[in-house]
Motif scaffolding. Structure first.
Motif, mmCIF file in Angstrom:
data_model
loop_
_atom_site.group_PDB
_atom_site.id
_atom_site.type_symbol
_atom_site.label_atom_id
_atom_site.label_comp_id
_atom_site.label_asym_id
_atom_site.label_seq_id
_atom_site.Cartn_x
_atom_site.Cartn_y
_atom_site.Cartn_z
ATOM 1 N N SER A 59 -13.500 40.414 82.191
ATOM 2 C CA SER A 59 -13.221 41.101 82.962
ATOM 3 C C SER A 59 -14.369 40.580 84.721
ATOM 4 O O SER A 59 -15.423 40.741 83.787
ATOM 5 N N HIS A 60 -14.037 40.574 85.295
ATOM 6 C CA HIS A 60 -14.876 39.909 86.640
ATOM 7 C C HIS A 60 -14.499 40.882 87.728
ATOM 8 O O HIS A 60 -12.975 41.532 87.920
ATOM 9 N N CYS A 61 -15.805 41.063 88.652
ATOM 10 C CA CYS A 61 -15.521 41.932 89.783
ATOM 11 C C CYS A 61 -15.609 41.519 90.999
ATOM 12 O O CYS A 61 -16.116 40.871 91.840
ATOM 13 N N PHE A 62 -14.455 41.446 92.445
ATOM 14 C CA PHE A 62 -14.257 40.760 92.152
ATOM 15 C C PHE A 62 -14.989 41.770 94.840
ATOM 16 O O PHE A 62 -15.123 40.857 95.754
ATOM 17 N N GLY A 63 -15.088 42.291 93.871
ATOM 18 C CA GLY A 63 -15.991 42.966 95.584
ATOM 19 C C GLY A 63 -14.669 43.655 96.031
ATOM 20 O O GLY A 63 -14.962 44.356 97.341
ATOM 21 N N LEU A 64 -13.380 44.184 95.839
ATOM 22 C CA LEU A 64 -12.474 44.686 96.087
ATOM 23 C C LEU A 64 -12.359 45.779 96.474
ATOM 24 O O LEU A 64 -12.982 46.506 95.906
ATOM 25 N N TYR A 65 -11.858 46.549 97.904
ATOM 26 C CA TYR A 65 -12.844 48.071 97.598
ATOM 27 C C TYR A 65 -10.660 48.238 97.545
ATOM 28 O O TYR A 65 -9.734 47.731 98.136
ATOM 29 N N GLY A 66 -10.758 49.571 98.301
ATOM 30 C CA GLY A 66 -9.299 50.809 97.686
ATOM 31 C C GLY A 66 -8.496 50.044 98.033
ATOM 32 O O GLY A 66 -7.281 49.786 97.866
ATOM 33 N N GLN A 67 -8.842 49.577 99.432
ATOM 34 C CA GLN A 67 -6.923 49.501 100.226
ATOM 35 C C GLN A 67 -7.064 48.537 100.539
ATOM 36 O O GLN A 67 -5.756 47.484 100.082
ATOM 37 N N GLN A 68 -7.522 47.216 99.850
ATOM 38 C CA GLN A 68 -7.433 45.895 99.352
ATOM 39 C C GLN A 68 -6.679 46.199 98.422
ATOM 40 O O GLN A 68 -5.869 45.781 98.353
ATOM 41 N N VAL A 69 -7.622 46.872 97.389
ATOM 42 C CA VAL A 69 -6.493 46.773 95.877
ATOM 43 C C VAL A 69 -5.391 47.351 96.197
ATOM 44 O O VAL A 69 -4.162 47.229 95.835
ATOM 45 N N GLU A 70 -5.279 48.600 96.890
ATOM 46 C CA GLU A 70 -4.370 49.376 97.568
ATOM 47 C C GLU A 70 -2.456 48.064 97.695
ATOM 48 O O GLU A 70 -1.649 48.002 97.805
ATOM 49 N N PHE A 71 -3.232 47.280 98.637
ATOM 50 C CA PHE A 71 -2.574 46.582 99.658
ATOM 51 C C PHE A 71 -2.048 45.049 98.897
ATOM 52 O O PHE A 71 -0.756 45.241 98.785
ATOM 53 N N LEU A 72 -2.893 44.939 98.186
ATOM 54 C CA LEU A 72 -2.273 44.289 96.804
ATOM 55 C C LEU A 72 -1.142 44.048 95.870
ATOM 56 O O LEU A 72 -0.019 43.782 95.693
ATOM 57 N N SER A 73 -1.055 45.947 95.667
ATOM 58 C CA SER A 73 0.201 45.703 94.837
ATOM 59 C C SER A 73 0.997 46.700 95.359
ATOM 60 O O SER A 73 2.438 46.248 95.104
ATOM 61 N N ASN A 74 0.968 47.393 96.413
ATOM 62 C CA ASN A 74 1.290 47.895 97.010
ATOM 63 C C ASN A 74 2.486 47.153 98.299
ATOM 64 O O ASN A 74 3.579 46.725 98.493
ATOM 65 N N ARG A 75 1.994 45.705 98.141
ATOM 66 C CA ARG A 75 2.171 44.435 99.434
ATOM 67 C C ARG A 75 2.678 43.165 98.874
ATOM 68 O O ARG A 75 3.689 42.543 99.270
ATOM 69 N N ARG A 76 1.482 42.642 97.785
ATOM 70 C CA ARG A 76 2.028 42.039 97.072
ATOM 71 C C ARG A 76 2.247 42.046 95.661
ATOM 72 O O ARG A 76 2.648 40.787 94.487
ATOM 73 N N HIS A 77 2.369 42.791 94.873
ATOM 74 C CA HIS A 77 2.891 43.086 93.615
ATOM 75 C C HIS A 77 1.675 42.831 93.277
ATOM 76 O O HIS A 77 2.034 41.834 91.716
ATOM 77 N N VAL A 78 0.602 42.563 93.756
ATOM 78 C CA VAL A 78 -0.621 41.842 92.014
ATOM 79 C C VAL A 78 -1.429 43.158 91.811
ATOM 80 O O VAL A 78 -1.972 43.994 92.662
ATOM 81 N N TYR A 79 -1.198 43.583 90.643
ATOM 82 C CA TYR A 79 -1.526 44.876 89.702
ATOM 83 C C TYR A 79 -3.321 44.176 89.435
ATOM 84 O O TYR A 79 -3.959 44.304 88.730
ATOM 85 N N LEU A 80 -4.551 45.607 89.972
ATOM 86 C CA LEU A 80 -6.009 45.079 89.733
ATOM 87 C C LEU A 80 -6.314 46.636 89.775
ATOM 88 O O LEU A 80 -5.694 47.838 90.167
ATOM 89 N N LEU A 81 -7.507 46.691 88.976
ATOM 90 C CA LEU A 81 -8.183 48.254 88.716
ATOM 91 C C LEU A 81 -8.643 48.901 90.199
ATOM 92 O O LEU A 81 -9.236 47.650 91.162
ATOM 93 N N PRO A 82 -8.552 49.840 89.931
ATOM 94 C CA PRO A 82 -9.348 50.180 91.353
ATOM 95 C C PRO A 82 -10.447 50.143 91.976
ATOM 96 O O PRO A 82 -11.225 49.917 93.470
ATOM 97 N N GLY A 83 -11.772 49.154 91.354
ATOM 98 C CA GLY A 83 -12.598 49.060 91.322
ATOM 99 C C GLY A 83 -13.185 47.878 91.704
ATOM 100 O O GLY A 83 -13.807 47.042 92.339
ATOM 101 N N GLY A 84 -10.877 46.218 92.092
ATOM 102 C CA GLY A 84 -11.915 45.294 92.044
ATOM 103 C C GLY A 84 -11.916 44.328 91.270
ATOM 104 O O GLY A 84 -11.668 43.565 91.299
ATOM 105 N N CYS A 85 -11.698 45.103 89.675
ATOM 106 C CA CYS A 85 -11.553 44.039 88.859
ATOM 107 C C CYS A 85 -10.937 43.402 88.026
ATOM 108 O O CYS A 85 -9.442 44.346 88.570
ATOM 109 N N LEU A 86 -10.555 42.019 87.629
ATOM 110 C CA LEU A 86 -9.304 41.358 87.101
ATOM 111 C C LEU A 86 -9.749 40.649 86.072
ATOM 112 O O LEU A 86 -10.989 40.264 86.053
ATOM 113 N N ASN A 87 -8.615 40.422 85.198
ATOM 114 C CA ASN A 87 -8.885 40.007 84.240
ATOM 115 C C ASN A 87 -8.689 38.494 84.245
ATOM 116 O O ASN A 87 -7.874 37.757 84.999
#
Length: 328
Positions: free
Chosen positions: A276-304
């Motif tokens: 994994s790697h952390c893109f430095g995205l914070y909480g609201q941005q992660v929520e935006f991605l999952s709620n508005r764009r259907h892109v799911y990643l961990l709360p800390g902004g980490c993605l595979n």
């Protein structure tokens, strides 16, 4: 099942439920549901046709399917064709040749401790088991000698399972030291040193020798030298993590350098040998991605990274761009 004399005659109902006595396991605590489990559940319920799951730890093909690495397949073929292979249980401490070569790879063949036969290597089913075994050793050390009483310091952020592993071994005093800085998009040595400077003597410091999970941010050799000098001066105890799949430089000697440097300084140490790697995205941005764009990643902004392919790359980059710009 029959009830004994004086027992509950109701027994089990037709659907298998207990009719009278409650199970002896009813008082057992349920395991806490982790963020990855909740995230995967939300992803599966999502019916959007462009949904993307970026929180897994598996390797994915360009079609988005999990697959077997070529090296794994090659090793399986070699094992299947080896007439000398005996499929027997390994010794309790693992395969002797394997543990010997693994410790030599981690510490270096010329390490004094190896030359003087003062290194013990134990083979475990995986990385998590290796950490648990190290935690059990620490707890046993405390119970026998009472010279160590914690605490254990973990980086923030770190693998979500680490705190639970130490706690399950009976070590409850878990603290954090600063590691990832969102603004710098990397490790912050200054704050890390400040936290370790305040750590009580004999504290255990869990450090990633290579491929820090979940940020992917590694320390330079000069930074390691400063940290190790502080650890020695403050009489702290290093617990180094070196997952085999996180060797990020492609050069074993370079990835294992922090472990070998510690050994060269004469330190006693524990070493447990994710994608994994952390893109430095914070909480609201992660929520935006999952709620508005259907892109799911961990709360800390980490993605595979391996979950990104030619079919979803454009959509993911567009979504991340929107998350970074919309919520400014």
């Amino acid at each position: 099942m029959m009830s004994g004399p004086g027992g509950n005659e109701k027994g089990l109902s037709q659907n298998g439920d207990p009719g009278g006595h409650l199970s002896v396991l009813t008082s057992a605590h349920s395991a806490a549901v982790g963020p990855e489990t909740r995230l995967l559940s939300a992803f599966r319920k999502d019916t959007h046709h462009r949904k993307v799951y970026l929180a897994g730890r598996e390797y994915y093909s360009k079609e988005g399917k999990t697959f077997e690495l070529r090296l794994v397949g090659k090793i399986k073929q070699q094992l299947g064709a080896d007439p000398t292979l005996r499929p027997e249980y390994a010794p309790s401490l693992g395969l002797t040749d394997f543990t010997r070569r693994a410790t030599e790879a981690a510490l270096g063949k010329s390490c004094c401790a190896i030359v003087e036969n003062r290194v013990l290597g134990v083979q475990t089913p995986g990385f998590t088991a290796a950490v648990r075994l190290g935690a059990e050793l620490l707890k046993h050390w405390h119970d026998v000698s009472a010279t160590w009483c914690g605490p254990v310091y973990l980086s923030t952020p770190c693998d979500d399972s680490l705190a639970g592993i130490f706690q399950a071994a009976g070590i409850q005093d878990i603290r954090e030291y600063y590691f990832w800085d969102d603004r710098q998009r990397g490790a912050c040595l200054e704050k890390l040193l400040e936290d370790l400077e305040r750590a009580p003597q004999q504290s255990v410091v869990v450090l990633s020798a290579s491929g820090h999970y979940p940020t992917g941010a590694d320390l330079s050799q000069s930074q390691w030298a400063v940290i190790i000098q502080l650890i020695m001066r403050r009489r702290l105890f290093p617990f180094l993590l070196l997952p085999a799949q996180a060797l990020c430089y492609g050069e074993l000697e370079r990835d294992a350098w922090p472990v070998q440097y510690c050994a060269s300084q004469g330190m006693e140490l524990l070493c447990a040998q994710s994608f994994s790697h952390c893109f430095g995205l914070y909480g609201q941005q992660v929520e935006f991605l999952s709620n508005r764009r259907h892109v799911y990643l961990l709360p800390g902004g980490c993605l595979n990274i391996s979950a990104i392919n030619s079919h979803n790359l454009e959509y993911i980059t567009e979504s991340i761009h929107l998350a970074l710009t919309t919520l400014l």
